[in-house]
Design an enzyme around this catalytic site. Structure first.
Site, short mmCIF file in Angstrom:
data_model
loop_
_atom_site.label_atom_id
_atom_site.label_comp_id
_atom_site.label_asym_id
_atom_site.label_seq_id
_atom_site.Cartn_x
_atom_site.Cartn_y
_atom_site.Cartn_z
N ASP A 111 38.90 34.44 44.56
CA ASP A 111 37.79 35.07 43.84
C ASP A 111 36.89 34.03 43.18
OD1 ASP A 111 40.28 36.22 41.39
OD2 ASP A 111 39.69 34.22 41.97
N ASN A 122 46.94 43.37 33.25
CA ASN A 122 46.77 44.79 33.62
C ASN A 122 47.20 45.05 35.06
OD1 ASN A 122 44.78 43.61 35.12
ND2 ASN A 122 43.07 44.80 34.30
N HIS A 169 46.28 43.31 37.75
CA HIS A 169 45.34 42.96 38.82
C HIS A 169 45.84 41.75 39.62
CE1 HIS A 169 42.99 40.25 35.83
NE2 HIS A 169 43.44 39.45 36.77
N GLU A 194 40.95 45.06 40.13
CA GLU A 194 41.33 45.71 38.88
C GLU A 194 42.03 47.04 39.16
OE1 GLU A 194 39.29 43.17 35.83
OE2 GLU A 194 41.21 44.09 36.25
C1 GLP Z 1 42.23 35.94 36.63
C2 GLP Z 1 42.29 35.59 38.11
C3 GLP Z 1 43.61 35.99 38.72
C4 GLP Z 1 44.76 35.44 37.86
C5 GLP Z 1 44.66 36.05 36.48
C6 GLP Z 1 45.80 35.57 35.58
O1 GLP Z 1 41.95 37.26 36.46
N1 GLP Z 1 41.23 36.26 38.85
O2 GLP Z 1 43.69 35.48 40.04
O3 GLP Z 1 46.00 35.76 38.45
O4 GLP Z 1 43.40 35.66 35.90
O5 GLP Z 1 45.45 34.34 35.04
P1 GLP Z 1 46.46 33.52 34.08
O6 GLP Z 1 47.40 32.81 35.01
O7 GLP Z 1 45.56 32.58 33.33
O8 GLP Z 1 47.16 34.52 33.19
#
Ligand code: GLP
Length: 258
Positions: free
Chosen positions: A72, A141, A143, A148
């Site tokens: 993404d 959440n 995702h 989402e």
């Molecule tokens: C963002 C990214 C996800 C990632 C998530 C968790 O939303 N788009 O790909 O898994 O954050 O990030 P973190 O590892 O900082 O909790």
């Protein structure tokens, strides 16, 4: 579709998760070249990428024959902006390893025609022969990527609007709340499920509910990560805090991962 449970391994803490995940990825990279990798961003991935950089510098692995596709990127955030996923990947992986720049692929969040860019990206993944190993984190959440809650399991790479909870979780990468993006381009859930193998890593108590929903809860759009139970070749690596709400406590493992 038949449920095919992921393989779950629980290790003590975030450091141990990064060690284990790095051993998993290194083994796969040594086993298969050229390799197409799907890459995630976020704090969970940072220590894993640091270990892949160290393994590259130690000559254990090389990215010369690798191609990568990031899950993404924010819409409207310039690649050189510190909050972009382009900047994150340069800082934590790309500028330290020997992957040719043109094979480190991330959706173009500055594209004028966002839908066309999403379609182009989807086609680029297909043209490369799909993804051999996709690395995933998980949002609090539930995702995956920026799919989402409510995302259709048949969704492809597309533009999405970020949940407020996600904007807040990611706000640290931006100077103020106003500059936190509202939109992103993300690989869809169907795109993710087409990866030939998936490694999801989760650490910290704030991910416990999402991990439990993904593994034990109903399979459906309310928890996008629950789609992974329809895949059949998923490894989930958690530390104890992230595994704390699992109904069936997998045996904590101290075996070396394959
Ligand atoms: C963002 C990214 C996800 C990632 C998530 C968790 O939303 N788009 O790909 O898994 O954050 O990030 P973190 O590892 O900082 O909790």
């Amino acid at each position: 579709m038949k449920e095919r449970a992921p393989r779950i391994e629980v290790v003590g803490n975030a450091n141990a998760v990064a060690e284990r995940a790095a051993a998993f990825v290194i083994a796969r990279m040594r086993d298969r070249q050229p390799i197409n990798l799907g890459l995630a961003t976020g704090a969970t991935m940072t220590p894993l990428y640091a270990r892949l950089v160290a393994a590259t510098h130690a000559g254990l692995i090389s990215f010369r024959a690798a191609t990568s596709f990031n899950l993404d990127e924010y819409v409207g955030v310039a690649p050189q902006s510190p909050g972009s996923f382009h900047a994150y990947m340069q800082e934590h992986l790309f500028r330290h390893v020997d992957m040719p720049a043109e094979r480190a692929r991330i959706p173009d969040g500055m594209a004028i025609e966002v839908a066309a860019e999403a379609a182009r990206y989807e086609a680029q993944i297909a043209a490369a022969g799909g993804i051999d190993l996709l690395l995933l984190g998980i949002g609090a959440n539930g995702h995956i990527g920026f799919n989402e809650p409510g995302s259709d399991f048949a969704s492809r790479t597309r533009e999405i609007w970020l949940d407020e909870a996600t904007r807040i979780a990611n706000a640290g990468n931006f100077p103020d709340r106003v500059s936190v993006p509202r939109r992103a381009i993300t690989m869809g859930i169907a795109t993710i499920l087409e990866a030939r193998s998936i490694l999801l890593i989760a650490t910290g108590p704030e991910k416990a509910a999402a991990v439990a929903a993904a593994i034990d809860g109903p399979i459906g759009p309310a928890c996008p990560a629950s789609a992974l139970r329809q895949h059949g070749n998923v490894d989930v690596l958690c530390d104890e805090p992230a595994a704390a709400a699992l109904a069936t406590r997998p045996r904590a493992s101290n075996r070396r991962r394959a």
